[in-house]
Every structure is written in C-alpha cells, then in structure tokens.
Design a protein around this motif. Structure first.
Motif, PDB file in Angstrom:
ATOM      1  N   THR A 274      51.748 -44.559  22.005  1.00  0.00           N
ATOM      2  CA  THR A 274      51.720 -45.735  21.149  1.00  0.00           C
ATOM      3  C   THR A 274      50.344 -45.849  20.524  1.00  0.00           C
ATOM      4  N   ASN A 275      50.282 -46.443  19.330  1.00  0.00           N
ATOM      5  CA  ASN A 275      48.983 -46.705  18.712  1.00  0.00           C
ATOM      6  C   ASN A 275      48.537 -48.145  18.956  1.00  0.00           C
ATOM      7  N   GLN A 276      49.269 -48.842  19.841  1.00  0.00           N
ATOM      8  CA  GLN A 276      48.942 -50.209  20.189  1.00  0.00           C
ATOM      9  C   GLN A 276      48.104 -50.240  21.473  1.00  0.00           C
ATOM     10  N   ASP A 277      47.384 -51.345  21.661  1.00  0.00           N
ATOM     11  CA  ASP A 277      46.580 -51.513  22.872  1.00  0.00           C
ATOM     12  C   ASP A 277      47.475 -52.035  23.993  1.00  0.00           C
ATOM     13  N   VAL A 278      48.391 -51.177  24.433  1.00  0.00           N
ATOM     14  CA  VAL A 278      49.366 -51.556  25.448  1.00  0.00           C
ATOM     15  C   VAL A 278      49.662 -50.326  26.290  1.00  0.00           C
ATOM     16  N   LEU A 279      49.948 -50.527  27.559  1.00  0.00           N
ATOM     17  CA  LEU A 279      50.217 -49.434  28.492  1.00  0.00           C
ATOM     18  C   LEU A 279      51.724 -49.286  28.633  1.00  0.00           C
ATOM     19  N   ILE A 280      52.272 -48.184  28.154  1.00  0.00           N
ATOM     20  CA  ILE A 280      53.714 -47.946  28.200  1.00  0.00           C
ATOM     21  C   ILE A 280      53.966 -46.679  29.004  1.00  0.00           C
ATOM     22  N   PHE A 281      54.806 -46.785  30.020  1.00  0.00           N
ATOM     23  CA  PHE A 281      55.148 -45.596  30.792  1.00  0.00           C
ATOM     24  C   PHE A 281      56.545 -45.736  31.371  1.00  0.00           C
ATOM     25  N   GLU A 282      57.104 -44.579  31.747  1.00  0.00           N
ATOM     26  CA  GLU A 282      58.451 -44.529  32.314  1.00  0.00           C
ATOM     27  C   GLU A 282      58.406 -43.936  33.714  1.00  0.00           C
ATOM     28  N   ARG A 283      59.252 -44.466  34.574  1.00  0.00           N
ATOM     29  CA  ARG A 283      59.500 -43.915  35.905  1.00  0.00           C
ATOM     30  C   ARG A 283      60.960 -43.487  35.950  1.00  0.00           C
ATOM     31  N   GLU A 284      61.218 -42.295  36.486  1.00  0.00           N
ATOM     32  CA  GLU A 284      62.596 -41.795  36.502  1.00  0.00           C
ATOM     33  C   GLU A 284      62.882 -41.074  37.803  1.00  0.00           C
ATOM     34  N   LYS A 285      64.079 -41.343  38.348  1.00  0.00           N
ATOM     35  CA  LYS A 285      64.573 -40.639  39.528  1.00  0.00           C
ATOM     36  C   LYS A 285      66.084 -40.770  39.551  1.00  0.00           C
ATOM     37  N   GLY A 286      66.758 -39.643  39.637  1.00  0.00           N
ATOM     38  CA  GLY A 286      68.223 -39.671  39.695  1.00  0.00           C
ATOM     39  C   GLY A 286      68.821 -40.363  38.486  1.00  0.00           C
ATOM     40  N   GLU A 287      69.601 -41.404  38.730  1.00  0.00           N
ATOM     41  CA  GLU A 287      70.298 -42.111  37.662  1.00  0.00           C
ATOM     42  C   GLU A 287      69.496 -43.291  37.112  1.00  0.00           C
ATOM     43  N   GLU A 288      68.276 -43.476  37.589  1.00  0.00           N
ATOM     44  CA  GLU A 288      67.504 -44.636  37.132  1.00  0.00           C
ATOM     45  C   GLU A 288      66.269 -44.205  36.355  1.00  0.00           C
ATOM     46  N   ARG A 289      66.091 -44.879  35.219  1.00  0.00           N
ATOM     47  CA  ARG A 289      64.934 -44.637  34.368  1.00  0.00           C
ATOM     48  C   ARG A 289      64.443 -45.997  33.859  1.00  0.00           C
ATOM     49  N   LEU A 290      63.218 -46.360  34.280  1.00  0.00           N
ATOM     50  CA  LEU A 290      62.648 -47.643  33.897  1.00  0.00           C
ATOM     51  C   LEU A 290      61.444 -47.426  32.990  1.00  0.00           C
ATOM     52  N   ARG A 291      61.367 -48.235  31.923  1.00  0.00           N
ATOM     53  CA  ARG A 291      60.220 -48.192  31.032  1.00  0.00           C
ATOM     54  C   ARG A 291      59.479 -49.526  31.114  1.00  0.00           C
ATOM     55  N   PHE A 292      58.150 -49.450  31.275  1.00  0.00           N
ATOM     56  CA  PHE A 292      57.310 -50.638  31.410  1.00  0.00           C
ATOM     57  C   PHE A 292      56.376 -50.763  30.213  1.00  0.00           C
ATOM     58  N   TYR A 293      56.219 -51.993  29.746  1.00  0.00           N
ATOM     59  CA  TYR A 293      55.279 -52.327  28.685  1.00  0.00           C
ATOM     60  C   TYR A 293      54.275 -53.336  29.249  1.00  0.00           C
ATOM     61  N   PHE A 294      53.051 -52.892  29.522  1.00  0.00           N
ATOM     62  CA  PHE A 294      52.019 -53.771  30.062  1.00  0.00           C
ATOM     63  C   PHE A 294      51.023 -54.129  28.958  1.00  0.00           C
ATOM     64  N   ASN A 295      50.949 -55.403  28.642  1.00  0.00           N
ATOM     65  CA  ASN A 295      49.934 -55.909  27.714  1.00  0.00           C
ATOM     66  C   ASN A 295      48.788 -56.481  28.543  1.00  0.00           C
TER      67      ASN A 295
ATOM     68  N   PRO B 173      49.041 -61.631  22.093  1.00  0.00           N
ATOM     69  CA  PRO B 173      50.367 -61.004  22.082  1.00  0.00           C
ATOM     70  C   PRO B 173      50.346 -59.693  21.302  1.00  0.00           C
ATOM     71  N   VAL B 174      51.188 -58.765  21.719  1.00  0.00           N
ATOM     72  CA  VAL B 174      51.296 -57.468  21.059  1.00  0.00           C
ATOM     73  C   VAL B 174      52.734 -57.262  20.614  1.00  0.00           C
ATOM     74  N   THR B 175      52.927 -56.897  19.359  1.00  0.00           N
ATOM     75  CA  THR B 175      54.263 -56.609  18.834  1.00  0.00           C
ATOM     76  C   THR B 175      54.409 -55.108  18.670  1.00  0.00           C
ATOM     77  N   ILE B 176      55.491 -54.572  19.212  1.00  0.00           N
ATOM     78  CA  ILE B 176      55.724 -53.133  19.217  1.00  0.00           C
ATOM     79  C   ILE B 176      57.034 -52.857  18.504  1.00  0.00           C
ATOM     80  N   GLU B 177      57.013 -51.928  17.583  1.00  0.00           N
ATOM     81  CA  GLU B 177      58.240 -51.527  16.902  1.00  0.00           C
ATOM     82  C   GLU B 177      59.132 -50.769  17.885  1.00  0.00           C
TER      83      GLU B 177
END
Length: 553
Positions: free
Chosen positions: A482-503, A508-512
């Motif tokens: 991302t080109n925004q000042d935000v921490l974005i990452f994904e955790r994945e295992k088996g059938e679960e995939r979670l994406r986190f957006y930490f501001n 406030p931060v707006t992300i497309e």
C-alpha cells in the motif's frame, strides 16, 4: 473471574503461545515484608489463568545478594529466602499445571554473583580447580584493563582483583563476573543447573542475555560505532556502551554449538521450550535467525526491536519484514514491554487520553502477528510508566545514569490489585520495596475486572479470539502493499485467511478497495467497530479492521 478452558497443543505448545511475565518482587507479597514472593504468585495464578495465556515466565527468584534484583545469582538451585523455599516453588508449579499453565523460569547463566561459590574459589588463585571458570586477563603494562570493552552498566567491563592480580570481565555490575564458557567444565555445570529444574518439572527457560555467553579469546578491542549509522537499542543514548560495535565481547560463533547442547538436553524431556533474549544492536535479527534455525538450537528468541519508542506502520513493517526475510525456519517471540524498558503505553501515547485505546490496539496488534507473544505484568491494566523520586530508586542502572536515564524501576513498581487497600493490595507491610504509583491505583484489577469496556477485559477477549483462530498462532504471514501510512497484512492457514488493516496514526485513513477486499466479509474484532468494505475502506485513528478473505481452491 473464571478459569479459562485450554486446548492441549502438545509438544509445540510454545509455537504461537501467549506468555505472561511475572516479576515476583512486585507481584504479590504474602509475608508482609514489602516484597513479593512465590506464595503470592500461587495466590494469583487463577487471575493469570483468567487472561487466557498459555504460560508464565518467572523472573529470577534464586538465592542472590540482590545487587541487580536477582540477576546476580549466588545459588542456581535454591530459592532466595525473600521469595520463599523450594517447597513454595513446587506448590506454585503444581498449581500452575493444574490450571493448565506452563512455567518458564529465568536462567541467568552468562554471569554469576561475586558471592557465588564458583567465583569465590576462582579468585583465590590462578591454579585452583575453578581458576579458569571466569574470564580473567592480565593488565596492560601500564596497568590499564586488557582492552576497551565496556559494561552496559557504565565504565569498563573489567574489574581489578588484588588477590589474583588480574582483571575479571563483567558485562554488567562489577559484582556480576562473567563465566568463561570456553571452559567445557563451565558448560557442563550450567547444563546440570538446567537439568535440576527440568527434573523438578519446569516447562522451559527464558535465557537471559543468551548471546553474551562467549567472548573472543583474542580480547581484541571493539571498533567504534559510526555516530551517523543506525544504532541498536541495547543501551540508552546516555550510555557510552552504544559507541562501540560489539564484535568481540558477545555473539561469538562458539555460542551456536552451546545452543545445540542446550537443545539436546531439553529434547530429553517432552514438551519443554527455550526462549532466548538477544541484545545485539542492528544484528539482533540475524543472531536470532542463527540461534533458532535448524530445529536443533533454541526454540525461539526475542529481540529489542519492538521495545523502543517507535510506533508507526513503517517501523513495524521494517522489523517484521526483516524477521520474515532472515528467519526462515526459526521462531520469534514478540513483546512491547518487559522489566527492562519503559512501559509501552507511555512510550507510544501522545497524550494520557490515548492510554486505554493504545493499550487495546497494542494487544490486538501483538495477537495478530506471526510468532509467540510475551505480556508483562500490569500491561493488561494499561499501566503507564511510574514516576519515581531519586531517593526511591533501587535499580543500580538508573542510579548510575540519573537523571539522563531514570532506569528500570518505573516499570517494576508493585502490581495493583485492590484500589481500596493499602499499597493497592500488594502488601500489608508499612512500606513496599518500591512505592505503588498513584497513577496506577485507579487502574487496579478490582476496578477493571467487572467493567466490560476495561483494558483488562479487552485483553481477555483478544487472547480468546487469538486462541479461537489457529491461523493467528502459527499461520503464514504476508504484507499487502500500500502507498498509505497503514499496516496491512494477511494470516493464512488451511481454510482461513484473515486480512488486517492497522491505522497507527492519529488521523483517519481511506484505502481504495482491491478486488480481493471486495469479496471479503468483515470480522468483528473485540473492541473495534466493524466496517463493510465498499469501493473504499476508512480505518479510524489508532484502530484496526479485519476481513475474512475467501481462500482460492
């Protein structure tokens, strides 16, 4: 307060575990002497269990002159009377195990107290059986120490001994002489200490200053550090220790072989683990990678990378990326606070009104990261750093560098249990070993225990969320660009995939929204609002959003 149900995780219980550090001096006093003790730890174990952690780490309780609050050990196989007895330890261990908690104990084996029988014998002569158990060296012809090595606690790392007419090495206080791990007998003796506690039933060891065991036999001078280069945070800027590159006084290659000896011993006992403390400046992550690689050395290590004042998406991305790049088959233990650093809500907040929100955000971030996590007593209450007068200080490090550096006592003040009791329920003594901070009393356990919006109950909910999602304990990790000042990452295992957006900013931060996010479903994180993702996503200041991403078949 109810006991938390735990799932047995087998031999790999440590992988992704949440570990709660107990500083026994400041946890609970049951003998009215103003100092916490092992019976106090036992008394409060149900509280620790209620948090949802997997293990406790006990700071040193061994027999010691207490020059460095127990990190100067005079008998590795006995309990200091101020903390109780070996029977008290056994009772505490049994109760922890009954509650489903593992017990990790500190092992301070890079050095001993100068009151340890080993050192007393070693300093008697240059020919006795333990004469080579410590690092001794002749002076230079002009009487100066053999080289320029420095002590973290100030001044040279060498102290003159008039009996042997030699200098001995000490990385810390002059009363903490360094063991000579080049001597195989020293290694054997230390391993026997570990075996003593393994036989007693402990579940693992936190290894203090694990990269300090070996020094270079050549005693070469350390080169000066580049004042314009990025520095590590092994010592505050007021300490000249940071003016050297510590090439020769620690992190020697021989240490790796000793890590394998430690692991070989632990492998004889089922379900045991080690976590090493690595302080190595900018080389810390490389040292961590070396010490945890291959499955034949330490189980995990932690560094000081997240124990400084930096709180930004760029900083966390840099630290985590460095770990993910360098540590291919090892494991890390992340922490924001411990007994050696200023409490993190004080390091990270811009104003006191942010304290509770910051505390909640930080445990959410820790819980989402790949690795094990370590929590320091009182952080689950959102405790800030305590302000102490100089006359109240007990920490030799703080006394030495006051007022430029106030030392570590501000994070070591007593735990606050009861806002209505004297000393907040920590002790019935007239005086506690360190004063209870007035800023802490209103944050005590009794104030927060039944408040659904409290920091304490957020910790409980967030740790429960982590325990309910295996993907957060040991799933894969990847950043989303991302080109925004935000921490974005994904955790994945088996059938679960979670994406986190930490501001982590105060705006406030707006992300497309990308194509992946358009297919995602919001996940309710404890304490944070849920936002549907449309064409764009707005993340509030000091906040986080989580989404479940469909896993491609």
């Amino acid at each position: 307060m109810t006991e938390t149900k735990r799932v047995s995780r087998g031999a790999d219980w440590w992988r992704g575990a949440a570990i709660y550090q107990v500083y026994p001096r400041s946890f609970q006093d049951t003998t009215a002497d103003g100092i916490g003790d092992l019976q106090g730890v036992t008394l409060r174990l149900p509280y620790i269990a209620s948090l949802g952690v997997d293990a406790i780490w006990l700071s040193p309780f061994f027999k010691s002159p207490q020059a460095d609050m127990g990190y100067d050990v005079s008998d590795y196989c006995d309990v200091d009377p101020m903390f109780g007895t070996l029977s008290d330890f056994d009772e505490m261990l049994a109760e922890a195990h009954r509650l489903g908690l593992k017990v990790i104990i500190d092992q301070v084996i890079s050095h001993t107290s100068d009151q340890h029988p080993w050192f007393k014998e070693s300093r008697e002569s240059r020919t006795n059986a333990k004469s080579d158990w410590y690092v001794w060296a002749d002076p230079k012809p002009d009487g100066n120490p053999p080289n320029n090595w420095l002590s973290i606690f100030g001044g040279p790392a060498w102290e003159w001994d008039g009996v042997r007419r030699q200098f001995y090495m000490h990385n810390f206080l002059t009363s903490q002489p360094d063991l000579n791990f080049h001597n195989p007998d020293v290694q054997d003796a230390v391993l026997q200490v570990l075996k003593f506690w393994l036989d007693r039933g402990v579940d693992g060891f936190r290894l203090d200053t694990v990269n300090y065991y070996f020094h270079s036999k050549g005693l070469e001078n350390n080169p000066p550090a580049d004042p314009d280069a990025e520095m590590g945070n092994d010592a505050p800027e007021t300490n000249p220790y940071g003016m050297q590159i510590h090439l020769y006084d620690k992190s020697q290659p021989e240490n790796v072989a000793f890590m394998t000896r430690i692991r070989s011993l632990l492998d004889l006992y089922p379900d045991r683990a080690t976590v090493g403390e690595v302080g190595d400046g900018t080389r810390s992550l490389q040292t961590l990678a070396t010490y945890t690689s291959g499955g034949d050395k330490l189980h995990m290590c932690y560094t000081f990378d997240l124990l400084g004042p930096e709180f930004s998406a760029a900083h966390f991305r840099k630290c985590i990326s460095a770990f993910e790049t360098r540590v291919r088959d090892g494991w890390v233990c992340w922490a924001f606070s411990n007994h050696d650093v200023q409490r993190h809500v004080s390091r990270f907040i811009a104003n006191p009104g942010e304290r509770d929100h910051m505390a909640k955000l930080c445990i959410t971030l820790l819980s989402a990261m790949r690795g094990s996590i370590c929590l320091y007593q009182g952080e689950e209450l959102g405790l800030p750093e305590a302000e102490l007068a100089f006359e109240d200080l007990r920490d030799p490090y703080g006394i030495r560098f006051w007022p430029a550096f106030k030392g570590r006592d501000g994070c070591r003040t007593p735990m606050v249990w009861d806002s209505t009791a004297r000393h907040a329920g920590f002790t019935a003594a007239d005086k506690a070993w360190l004063p209870v901070s007035r800023s802490h009393t209103g944050l005590s356990v009794d104030k927060q225990d039944h408040d659904p919006a409290s920091v304490l109950n957020h910790y409980r909910r967030m740790l429960a969320f982590r325990n309910e999602h295996d993907v957060l304990r040991d799933g894969s990790f990847r950043f989303v660009d991302t080109n925004q000042d935000v921490l974005i990452f994904e955790r994945e295992k088996g059938e679960e995939r979670l994406r986190f957006y930490f501001n982590l900013t105060r705006a406030p931060v707006t992300i497309e929204a990308d194509a992946t996010l358009a297919k995602a479903a919001p996940v309710a994180l404890p304490g944070f609002a849920v936002e549907e993702a449309g064409d764009s996503l707005m993340v509030l200041p000091l906040s986080v959003q989580c989404y479940r991403i469909p896993v491609e078949k």
